[in-house]
Design a protein around this motif. Structure first.
Motif, mmCIF file in Angstrom:
data_model
loop_
_atom_site.group_PDB
_atom_site.id
_atom_site.type_symbol
_atom_site.label_atom_id
_atom_site.label_comp_id
_atom_site.label_asym_id
_atom_site.label_seq_id
_atom_site.Cartn_x
_atom_site.Cartn_y
_atom_site.Cartn_z
ATOM 1 N N VAL A 257 0.870 -1.163 0.000
ATOM 2 C CA VAL A 257 0.000 0.000 0.000
ATOM 3 C C VAL A 257 0.915 1.223 0.000
ATOM 4 O O VAL A 257 2.017 1.181 0.541
ATOM 5 C CB VAL A 257 -0.952 -0.004 1.225
ATOM 6 N N LEU A 259 1.040 5.880 -0.285
ATOM 7 C CA LEU A 259 0.342 7.162 -0.233
ATOM 8 C C LEU A 259 0.957 8.078 -1.287
ATOM 9 O O LEU A 259 2.163 8.352 -1.256
ATOM 10 C CB LEU A 259 0.470 7.785 1.163
ATOM 11 N N SER A 264 0.861 14.983 -1.011
ATOM 12 C CA SER A 264 1.152 13.790 -0.225
ATOM 13 C C SER A 264 2.538 13.877 0.396
ATOM 14 O O SER A 264 3.395 14.644 -0.040
ATOM 15 C CB SER A 264 1.044 12.543 -1.092
ATOM 16 N N VAL A 271 -4.669 6.833 -1.058
ATOM 17 C CA VAL A 271 -4.340 5.431 -0.803
ATOM 18 C C VAL A 271 -4.358 4.651 -2.112
ATOM 19 O O VAL A 271 -5.344 4.685 -2.853
ATOM 20 C CB VAL A 271 -5.341 4.803 0.189
ATOM 21 N N THR A 281 -6.403 2.603 -7.056
ATOM 22 C CA THR A 281 -6.953 3.408 -5.963
ATOM 23 C C THR A 281 -8.052 2.673 -5.207
ATOM 24 O O THR A 281 -8.462 1.571 -5.555
ATOM 25 C CB THR A 281 -7.500 4.736 -6.508
ATOM 26 N N TRP A 287 -15.754 4.624 3.425
ATOM 27 C CA TRP A 287 -14.413 4.924 3.943
ATOM 28 C C TRP A 287 -14.517 5.685 5.254
ATOM 29 O O TRP A 287 -15.240 6.669 5.359
ATOM 30 C CB TRP A 287 -13.636 5.738 2.921
ATOM 31 N N ALA A 292 -8.836 3.865 7.695
ATOM 32 C CA ALA A 292 -7.606 4.655 7.683
ATOM 33 C C ALA A 292 -6.610 4.145 8.718
ATOM 34 O O ALA A 292 -5.401 4.106 8.464
ATOM 35 C CB ALA A 292 -7.938 6.126 7.929
ATOM 36 N N VAL A 295 -4.736 1.169 7.264
ATOM 37 C CA VAL A 295 -3.754 1.589 6.263
ATOM 38 C C VAL A 295 -2.527 2.199 6.942
ATOM 39 O O VAL A 295 -1.381 1.874 6.591
ATOM 40 C CB VAL A 295 -4.379 2.589 5.272
ATOM 41 N N CYS A 296 -2.761 3.069 7.916
ATOM 42 C CA CYS A 296 -1.636 3.740 8.575
ATOM 43 C C CYS A 296 -0.760 2.745 9.336
ATOM 44 O O CYS A 296 0.474 2.822 9.278
ATOM 45 C CB CYS A 296 -2.154 4.826 9.510
ATOM 46 N N GLY A 354 -8.301 8.684 0.801
ATOM 47 C CA GLY A 354 -6.964 8.993 1.300
ATOM 48 C C GLY A 354 -6.907 8.893 2.804
ATOM 49 O O GLY A 354 -7.918 8.644 3.474
#
Length: 411
Positions: A257, A259, A264, A271, A281, A287, A292, A295-296, A354
């Protein structure tokens, strides 16, 4: 007179065609009625059946809800209980969690040419209950024609998971296995990267025997190919193998994954995920901060501070790979969350999702700067001539914090 009949027939056909949208459903078959029967879906002007692989009550609930039954489903059927269909088998491996409004919101394989590893003896069915309200039927959602492409790979079999399993390849409407002749870690590495993993730890064949065709044999990858189909191999379906020789892999590291996009940085951006050999994407439908967070953490940050929508970091140009992502928040990869099948969506790039992740280094700097401000305030305040031990300790602590801030800024 003949011309009149021809025109009338054409008008009737047009009327029927316009009455249905892609992925509408109906119940038909021997012993069927308005609330139970063999499930068929409409796609590109044709009705087709649904294979019973993974079919269960949660899938039946979704079909009944789509048909407007307020009581959900009282049961599901497999093995063509309502008779065998004669059309194409459009859907396979349907997996719903039971909360979706339409079957298209579940994960599934769409066989656009009507070919699967199923037979009509595996046609699925449902039994609905409760009053039917046509007001509750959800409008049709059209998804892209291509969900599974020739050359795509998947991991299946006993003990399989997102990162390990028996290797299966899709070709001409069917999933098939790969023989383990010449199978090694370089072949495994190509398969794992095609699925979006950074590497492979094993090329074992321990995930049970497949039941479809054996598609590939004598595969010899150099290790830098982007798809198993780019490697040296026998012609498709040319082999001297049995299913007890089916090859498997164990992949390493989380699914890729990244960013990207205007504005950015390492901790924020649009993302994009890597699957089937391509970056793409994520649509912002459903979402939220839980998605998030996943993902982080996947990128090494402790958590997310924001989940962005509406292409805040610009619109992507590649495929839209994920839609309707629903994470609990404790997954280690976005690909472990509930979501549509890869590339199954009803979105545009103006809906790209994102994230903004909490940057630990930035947080450390903010904490140190807070204490330095306290030091400045203390320095400006009037003090007595007498210094206590506490005063000296405080000064030492603030000096250490000042040194730490300088060190962090240098990094």
């Amino acid at each position: 007179m003949m011309e009149s009949y021809t025109i009338l027939s054409l008008l009737l056909c047009l009327g029927v065609a316009s009455a249905y949208s892609n992925f509408d459903v109906r119940l038909v078959g021997t012993g069927s009625n308005e609330w139970m029967g063999r499930v068929e879906v409409f796609y590109n002007g044709e009705w087709g059946t649904v294979c019973d692989d993974y079919w269960g009550l949660e899938d039946a609930k979704v079909v009944c809800r789509q048909l407007g039954y307020t009581g959900g489903a009282s049961g599901f059927t497999i093995g063509a209980e309502f008779g065998q269909g004669s059309e194409k088998i459009f859907l396979d491996d349907v997996r719903c969690d039971g909360t979706e409004n339409r079957i298209t919101n579940c994960t599934y394989l769409l066989n656009t040419v009507g070919g699967t590893n199923c037979r009509h003896s595996e046609d699925s069915g449902v039994k609905c209950q409760g009053p039917r309200s046509t007001d509750e039927v959800v409008p049709a959602v059209v998804v892209p024609d291509v969900v599974v492409r020739d050359g795509d790979v998947r991991l299946a079999g006993a003990g399989s998971s997102a990162n390990q399993g028996r290797v299966e390849v899709y070709d001409n409407g069917q999933w098939g296995t790969v023989c383990n002749d010449l199978w090694d870690i370089r072949n495994a590495l190509v398969v794992c990267r095609q699925l979006g993993f950074r590497g492979a730890t094993s090329s074992r064949d321990q995930f049970g025997q497949g039941t479809g065709p054996i598609l590939l044999d004598n595969v010899e990858c150099g290790g830098d190919e982007t798809s198993i189909m780019e490697c040296r191999k026998n012609p498709i379906r040319s082999h001297n193998c049995y299913h007890h020789e089916d090859a498997g892999v164990i992949c390493s590291d989380a699914i890729l994954v990244r960013l990207v996009g205007p504005g950015s940085s390492a901790n924020q951006g649009r993302v994009e995920v890597y699957a089937n050999g391509r970056w793409g994407t994520v649509c912002h439908d459903l979402w939220d901060i839980q998605n998030a967070n996943v993902v982080c953490r996947q990128l090494g940050f402790p958590r997310a501070t924001a989940a962005t929508s509406g292409a805040r970091f610009g619109q992507g140009t590649g495929p839209i790979l994920l839609d309707n992502v629903e994470c609990e928040g404790d997954e280690t990869s976005i690909m472990e969350c509930r979501k549509n099948a890869i590339e199954s969506h009803n979105c545009y790039h103006r809906e790209d999702a994102g994230v903004i992740c909490q940057d630990d280094k930035k947080r450390q700097l903010e904490d140190v700067e807070f204490y330095l401000k306290k030091e400045e305030q203390m320095a400006a305040a009037p003090v007595s001539d007498g210094k206590t031990d506490d005063d000296l300790k405080t000064k030492d602590i603030l000096q250490a914090l000042s040194d730490l801030l300088a060190e962090l800024k240098d990094k």
